[in-house]
Motif scaffolding. Sequence first.
Motif, PDB file in Angstrom:
ATOM      1  N   LEU A  28     -22.410 -38.172  -3.838  1.00 32.22           N
ATOM      2  CA  LEU A  28     -21.071 -39.142  -4.423  1.00 32.22           C
ATOM      3  C   LEU A  28     -21.520 -40.448  -4.582  1.00 32.22           C
ATOM      4  CD1 LEU A  28     -18.169 -39.170  -5.079  1.00 32.22           C
ATOM      5  CD2 LEU A  28     -17.138 -39.511  -3.245  1.00 32.22           C
ATOM      6  N   HIS A  36     -12.558 -43.166  -8.027  1.00 30.44           N
ATOM      7  CA  HIS A  36     -13.248 -41.839  -7.129  1.00 30.44           C
ATOM      8  C   HIS A  36     -11.785 -40.976  -7.175  1.00 30.44           C
ATOM      9  CE1 HIS A  36     -16.569 -42.148  -8.413  1.00 30.44           C
ATOM     10  NE2 HIS A  36     -17.033 -43.194  -8.613  1.00 30.44           N
ATOM     11  N   ILE A  38     -11.013 -37.210  -4.102  1.00 29.05           N
ATOM     12  CA  ILE A  38     -11.272 -36.390  -3.750  1.00 29.05           C
ATOM     13  C   ILE A  38     -10.093 -35.418  -3.827  1.00 29.05           C
ATOM     14  CG2 ILE A  38     -11.711 -35.610  -1.755  1.00 29.05           C
ATOM     15  CD1 ILE A  38     -14.424 -37.238  -3.363  1.00 29.05           C
ATOM     16  N   LYS A  46     -12.086 -33.191   3.753  1.00 22.64           N
ATOM     17  CA  LYS A  46     -12.266 -34.972   3.057  1.00 22.64           C
ATOM     18  C   LYS A  46     -11.875 -35.865   4.030  1.00 22.64           C
ATOM     19  CE  LYS A  46      -7.954 -33.338   0.481  1.00 22.64           C
ATOM     20  NZ  LYS A  46      -8.337 -31.863   1.404  1.00 22.64           N
ATOM     21  N   PHE A 218     -12.783 -41.264 -12.078  1.00 24.02           N
ATOM     22  CA  PHE A 218     -13.259 -39.224 -11.917  1.00 24.02           C
ATOM     23  C   PHE A 218     -12.353 -38.877 -10.951  1.00 24.02           C
ATOM     24  CE2 PHE A 218     -16.928 -43.320 -12.486  1.00 24.02           C
ATOM     25  CZ  PHE A 218     -17.493 -42.256 -12.922  1.00 24.02           C
ATOM     26  N   VAL A 219     -12.535 -37.451 -10.674  1.00 25.40           N
ATOM     27  CA  VAL A 219     -12.064 -36.710  -9.831  1.00 25.40           C
ATOM     28  C   VAL A 219     -13.324 -35.459  -9.202  1.00 25.40           C
ATOM     29  CG1 VAL A 219     -10.517 -34.688  -9.666  1.00 25.40           C
ATOM     30  CG2 VAL A 219      -9.926 -36.177 -11.155  1.00 25.40           C
ATOM     31  N   HIS A 220     -13.612 -35.250  -8.238  1.00 22.16           N
ATOM     32  CA  HIS A 220     -13.699 -34.622  -7.817  1.00 22.16           C
ATOM     33  C   HIS A 220     -13.231 -33.061  -6.567  1.00 22.16           C
ATOM     34  CE1 HIS A 220     -16.540 -37.608  -7.564  1.00 22.16           C
ATOM     35  NE2 HIS A 220     -15.941 -38.517  -7.817  1.00 22.16           N
ATOM     36  N   PHE A 222     -13.155 -30.947  -3.859  1.00 23.09           N
ATOM     37  CA  PHE A 222     -13.986 -30.794  -2.024  1.00 23.09           C
ATOM     38  C   PHE A 222     -13.560 -29.392  -1.879  1.00 23.09           C
ATOM     39  CE2 PHE A 222     -16.053 -32.821   1.408  1.00 23.09           C
ATOM     40  CZ  PHE A 222     -16.873 -33.920   0.616  1.00 23.09           C
ATOM     41  N   ILE A 227     -18.636 -30.558  -2.988  1.00 21.58           N
ATOM     42  CA  ILE A 227     -18.328 -31.361  -3.917  1.00 21.58           C
ATOM     43  C   ILE A 227     -18.896 -29.798  -5.562  1.00 21.58           C
ATOM     44  CG2 ILE A 227     -18.205 -32.746  -5.926  1.00 21.58           C
ATOM     45  CD1 ILE A 227     -18.318 -35.243  -3.761  1.00 21.58           C
ATOM     46  N   GLU A 229     -17.073 -29.305  -7.704  1.00 22.92           N
ATOM     47  CA  GLU A 229     -16.534 -29.302  -9.242  1.00 22.92           C
ATOM     48  C   GLU A 229     -16.386 -30.551  -9.499  1.00 22.92           C
ATOM     49  OE1 GLU A 229     -14.716 -27.938 -13.096  1.00 22.92           O
ATOM     50  OE2 GLU A 229     -14.446 -26.775 -11.339  1.00 22.92           O
ATOM     51  N   GLU A 230     -17.296 -31.347 -10.577  1.00 23.59           N
ATOM     52  CA  GLU A 230     -16.103 -32.881 -11.194  1.00 23.59           C
ATOM     53  C   GLU A 230     -16.176 -33.108 -12.381  1.00 23.59           C
ATOM     54  OE1 GLU A 230     -19.638 -35.057  -7.684  1.00 23.59           O
ATOM     55  OE2 GLU A 230     -20.554 -34.061  -9.486  1.00 23.59           O
ATOM     56  N   GLY A 231     -15.237 -33.896 -12.454  1.00 26.31           N
ATOM     57  CA  GLY A 231     -14.786 -34.502 -13.881  1.00 26.31           C
ATOM     58  C   GLY A 231     -14.006 -35.869 -13.978  1.00 26.31           C
TER      59      GLY A 231
END
Length: 254
Positions: A28, A36, A38, A46, A218-220, A222, A227, A229-231
């Motif tokens: 990250l 960001h 999480i 987390k 950004f969104v991650h 957990f 992680i 998926e990210e987007g």
Amino acid sequence: MSTLEIRDLHVSVETKEGPKPILRGVDLTINSGETHAIMGPNGSGKSTLAYSIAGHPKYTITSGTVTLDGEDVLAMTVDERARAGMFLAMQYPVEVPGVSVSNFLRTAKTAIDGEAPALRTWVKDVKGAMENLRMDSSFAERSVNEGFSGGEKKRHEILQMELLKPSIAILDETDSGLDVDALRIVSEGVNRAKANTDVGVLLITHYTRILRYIKPDFVHVFVDGRIAEEGGPELADRLENEGYDRFLTGAATA
């Protein structure tokens, strides 16, 4: 401009059965001015990520690196991490009987900056920040978090963030236990701090409701210490509609 870089971070915690891996390779990067989020189910790691970065002795870094502006964070003591510009808003803020909020804040500011703030300016700054967070002035003379409601404790965390002006702020489930009004006030405080200092924010949460007020870049997601998926903000909307089932199913299969 500051950058927090986490590379292939593995963390374990000691249990009666021996060391238990919690984080299983986290990558990250957080830059100044970025938010960001999480997100993930209970037990996904987390909070372990937050406390490992902050230096909690309960957690053992087994491999990987964490750097802030190129400096090795893991080699720093907890106070050195704070002076370097890192801040942790705790999910469960502790009570400190006998230490007033005003003395705590001024002592922390002095320790981080290396010199005491000018008294007249400091008093003005504290008063203004408390007013913005809808905190009565009497809180300044109360013992830290002693007898505070959950919402008052979380406001006090954001009060610290606004006054200490970190370069990277980690907010561990700051929204937990807040009613709608307190959530809005706390979120406004985070947004205000970000606008005034360009702080980079790592926001840990179960739910999307705080993201209506604090817009993530950004969104991650957990899951199982990684992680998954990210987007962008649209990923949070998808989680709101679908939950975490597809990630949990995939983790169980793996």
